[in-house]
Design a protein around this motif. Structure first.
Motif, PDB file in Angstrom:
ATOM      1  N   LEU A 212      -7.844   0.727  -7.283  1.00  0.00           N
ATOM      2  CA  LEU A 212      -8.527   2.011  -7.208  1.00  0.00           C
ATOM      3  C   LEU A 212      -9.351   2.260  -8.468  1.00  0.00           C
ATOM      4  O   LEU A 212      -9.115   1.649  -9.514  1.00  0.00           O
ATOM      5  N   PRO A 213     -10.341   3.153  -8.386  1.00  0.00           N
ATOM      6  CA  PRO A 213     -11.162   3.451  -9.562  1.00  0.00           C
ATOM      7  C   PRO A 213     -10.314   3.932 -10.735  1.00  0.00           C
ATOM      8  O   PRO A 213      -9.373   4.711 -10.555  1.00  0.00           O
ATOM      9  N   ASP A 214     -10.637   3.469 -11.919  1.00  0.00           N
ATOM     10  CA  ASP A 214      -9.941   3.871 -13.137  1.00  0.00           C
ATOM     11  C   ASP A 214     -10.562   5.180 -13.630  1.00  0.00           C
ATOM     12  O   ASP A 214     -11.387   5.198 -14.549  1.00  0.00           O
ATOM     13  N   ARG A 215     -10.149   6.267 -13.009  1.00  0.00           N
ATOM     14  CA  ARG A 215     -10.772   7.561 -13.265  1.00  0.00           C
ATOM     15  C   ARG A 215     -10.563   8.062 -14.692  1.00  0.00           C
ATOM     16  O   ARG A 215     -11.384   8.823 -15.210  1.00  0.00           O
ATOM     17  N   ASP A 216      -9.454   7.668 -15.289  1.00  0.00           N
ATOM     18  CA  ASP A 216      -9.194   8.071 -16.672  1.00  0.00           C
ATOM     19  C   ASP A 216      -8.876   6.820 -17.482  1.00  0.00           C
ATOM     20  O   ASP A 216      -7.724   6.379 -17.542  1.00  0.00           O
ATOM     21  N   PRO A 217      -9.869   6.228 -18.118  1.00  0.00           N
ATOM     22  CA  PRO A 217      -9.658   4.986 -18.882  1.00  0.00           C
ATOM     23  C   PRO A 217      -8.701   5.150 -20.049  1.00  0.00           C
ATOM     24  O   PRO A 217      -8.219   4.157 -20.602  1.00  0.00           O
ATOM     25  N   ASP A 218      -8.412   6.390 -20.438  1.00  0.00           N
ATOM     26  CA  ASP A 218      -7.563   6.637 -21.595  1.00  0.00           C
ATOM     27  C   ASP A 218      -6.106   6.937 -21.246  1.00  0.00           C
ATOM     28  O   ASP A 218      -5.311   7.242 -22.138  1.00  0.00           O
ATOM     29  N   ASP A 219      -5.750   6.873 -19.953  1.00  0.00           N
ATOM     30  CA  ASP A 219      -4.380   7.248 -19.581  1.00  0.00           C
ATOM     31  C   ASP A 219      -3.395   6.083 -19.645  1.00  0.00           C
ATOM     32  O   ASP A 219      -2.204   6.249 -19.373  1.00  0.00           O
ATOM     33  N   GLY A 220      -3.871   4.885 -19.979  1.00  0.00           N
ATOM     34  CA  GLY A 220      -2.979   3.741 -20.121  1.00  0.00           C
ATOM     35  C   GLY A 220      -2.556   3.096 -18.827  1.00  0.00           C
ATOM     36  O   GLY A 220      -1.657   2.243 -18.827  1.00  0.00           O
ATOM     37  N   THR A 221      -3.179   3.475 -17.714  1.00  0.00           N
ATOM     38  CA  THR A 221      -2.770   2.937 -16.412  1.00  0.00           C
ATOM     39  C   THR A 221      -3.972   2.561 -15.554  1.00  0.00           C
ATOM     40  O   THR A 221      -5.085   3.053 -15.756  1.00  0.00           O
ATOM     41  N   THR A 222      -3.696   1.695 -14.588  1.00  0.00           N
ATOM     42  CA  THR A 222      -4.586   1.464 -13.459  1.00  0.00           C
ATOM     43  C   THR A 222      -3.713   1.456 -12.219  1.00  0.00           C
ATOM     44  O   THR A 222      -2.482   1.316 -12.306  1.00  0.00           O
ATOM     45  N   VAL A 223      -4.331   1.615 -11.061  1.00  0.00           N
ATOM     46  CA  VAL A 223      -3.558   1.758  -9.828  1.00  0.00           C
ATOM     47  C   VAL A 223      -4.070   0.815  -8.752  1.00  0.00           C
ATOM     48  O   VAL A 223      -5.285   0.685  -8.551  1.00  0.00           O
ATOM     49  N   THR A 224      -3.130   0.176  -8.060  1.00  0.00           N
ATOM     50  CA  THR A 224      -3.466  -0.579  -6.852  1.00  0.00           C
ATOM     51  C   THR A 224      -2.688   0.004  -5.680  1.00  0.00           C
ATOM     52  O   THR A 224      -1.628   0.634  -5.859  1.00  0.00           O
ATOM     53  N   VAL A 225      -3.210  -0.189  -4.486  1.00  0.00           N
ATOM     54  CA  VAL A 225      -2.551   0.320  -3.285  1.00  0.00           C
ATOM     55  C   VAL A 225      -2.626  -0.733  -2.186  1.00  0.00           C
ATOM     56  O   VAL A 225      -3.606  -1.468  -2.078  1.00  0.00           O
ATOM     57  N   GLN A 226      -1.574  -0.800  -1.388  1.00  0.00           N
ATOM     58  CA  GLN A 226      -1.525  -1.720  -0.255  1.00  0.00           C
ATOM     59  C   GLN A 226      -0.914  -1.005   0.935  1.00  0.00           C
ATOM     60  O   GLN A 226       0.097  -0.301   0.807  1.00  0.00           O
ATOM     61  N   LEU A 227      -1.507  -1.188   2.098  1.00  0.00           N
ATOM     62  CA  LEU A 227      -1.028  -0.557   3.326  1.00  0.00           C
ATOM     63  C   LEU A 227      -0.440  -1.610   4.261  1.00  0.00           C
ATOM     64  O   LEU A 227      -1.057  -2.650   4.518  1.00  0.00           O
ATOM     65  N   PHE A 228       0.752  -1.319   4.776  1.00  0.00           N
ATOM     66  CA  PHE A 228       1.401  -2.162   5.779  1.00  0.00           C
ATOM     67  C   PHE A 228       1.351  -1.411   7.108  1.00  0.00           C
ATOM     68  O   PHE A 228       1.845  -0.291   7.217  1.00  0.00           O
ATOM     69  N   ASP A 229       0.752  -2.044   8.104  1.00  0.00           N
ATOM     70  CA  ASP A 229       0.386  -1.349   9.346  1.00  0.00           C
ATOM     71  C   ASP A 229       0.941  -2.100  10.559  1.00  0.00           C
ATOM     72  O   ASP A 229       1.635  -3.098  10.427  1.00  0.00           O
ATOM     73  N   ASN A 230       0.576  -1.586  11.758  1.00  0.00           N
ATOM     74  CA  ASN A 230       1.064  -2.145  13.016  1.00  0.00           C
ATOM     75  C   ASN A 230       2.586  -2.209  13.019  1.00  0.00           C
ATOM     76  O   ASN A 230       3.192  -3.242  13.295  1.00  0.00           O
ATOM     77  N   CYS A 231       3.189  -1.071  12.701  1.00  0.00           N
ATOM     78  CA  CYS A 231       4.643  -0.957  12.590  1.00  0.00           C
ATOM     79  C   CYS A 231       5.206  -0.249  13.820  1.00  0.00           C
ATOM     80  O   CYS A 231       4.476   0.388  14.580  1.00  0.00           O
TER      81      CYS A 231
END
Length: 325
Positions: A255-274
């Motif tokens: 995901l976009p690094d909206r706050d470069p100074d917060d010490g984090t980055t975020v990834t996301v994954q969706l599991f579907d057809n459940c």
């Protein structure tokens, strides 16, 4: 602006070590009833097998008198309790905008912990309490049994895993933060139906270890030198993917690094057809600690960085709206 979840975790430390609360005046030993009034929450008694317990609630003015109201239960972490998690997460403006009630359950354990399904000194019947609470909100606030959702962090998150295992028919979906499934719970979890779950986990969480095991923090250990053991975050996600019989794993998206100074980055994954369209959505906060993403900007060496790249409230609501919130 939301108050950082850092302060809640620091409260846990102070309670466990017998020290007094003194964090910016927020965590002084104030009467929860007074805090509830200041936050615009109603205090509600509920009887659980002859034991009187409490929960707090917020119902937007626009919903009062209506029927089939949706509701979100927010289970606090170990430590301070319901009124503080209400202050920390600040769900009120979201409830006003999207039209749902917010219910804040209160643990009965002396250390503010939920009975997450392991042998311990915590003998509270929190499953019975949750059922009694739901029965009460159905009648008192016209909450629809088919539009109830649950979220929780830390101990409250582990308890939310337990609810998804043991009470899936009572909730439409779950949002779980900073909480892996506990070791004792994993082999016993055999839900009667699949539950949609959105999960948030920090890779640098020192309390709920991303890679599983027991925390090395002395303050979390009992007299035998043990702390609550958990399976890893990836194993927790895979457990729910398997239980929900999800057939599709989407790509891991940065995901976009909206706050470069917060010490984090975020990834996301969706599991579907459940089964029953019960999707699993996994947010990994790279560099993130034991906290509520989007809630404040503080950093602490114990609780770590609080990501400002996502707003956990907004992401949960977006996920829940697929299931009737």
């Amino acid at each position: 602006m939301k108050t950082s979840y850092v302060t809640l975790t620091l409260t846990i430390l102070l309670v466990l070590t017998g020290q007094h609360d003194a964090i910016g005046g927020i965590l002084s030993k104030r009467d929860p009833s007074i805090m509830a009034k200041e936050l615009g929450l109603a205090e509600n008694p509920v009887n659980v097998n002859g034991i009187s317990r409490l929960y707090y609630s917020y119902v937007p003015e626009s919903l009062r008198g209506q029927k089939n109201i949706p509701a979100l239960l927010v289970f606090h972490g170990g430590g301070r309790g319901a009124t503080f998690i209400a202050q920390t997460t600040n769900f009120k403006p979201y409830a006003d905008k999207f039209g749902f009630a917010v219910i804040y359950p209160q643990a009965a354990d002396s250390k503010g912990r939920w009975q997450v399904g392991r042998d311990s000194t915590n003998t509270s019947d929190d499953i019975g309490y949750t059922k009694a609470l739901l029965k009460d909100v159905y009648s008192k606030y016209n909450i629809s049994p088919k539009r109830v959702f649950a979220s929780g962090i830390s101990s409250g998150g582990s308890f939310s895993h337990r609810l998804a295992c043991e009470m899936p028919g009572y909730f439409q979906a779950f949002g779980i933060l900073a909480a892996n499934m506990i070791i004792e719970q994993a082999p016993k979890c055999k839900p009667s139906k699949a539950s949609p779950i959105v999960i948030f986990a920090g890779t640098e969480d020192r309390f709920m270890l991303f890679n599983g095991g027991q925390s090395d923090l002395k303050i979390l250990r009992n007299r035998r030198g043990e702390s609550q053991g958990v399976i890893s975050h990836p194993a927790t996600v895979q457990k729910w993917v398997t239980l929900n019989n999800c057939q599709s794993a989407g790509p891991v998206v940065k995901l976009p690094d909206r706050d470069p100074d917060d010490g984090t980055t975020v990834t996301v994954q969706l599991f579907d057809n459940c089964d029953d369209n019960a999707k699993i959505k996994d947010y990994v906060i790279h560099g993130g600690g034991h906290n509520w993403p989007g809630a404040g900007t503080n950093y602490n060496r114990l609780t770590g960085y609080v990501s400002q790249d996502i707003d956990a409230n907004a992401e949960m609501i977006k996920f829940f709206k697929q299931y009737g919130l």
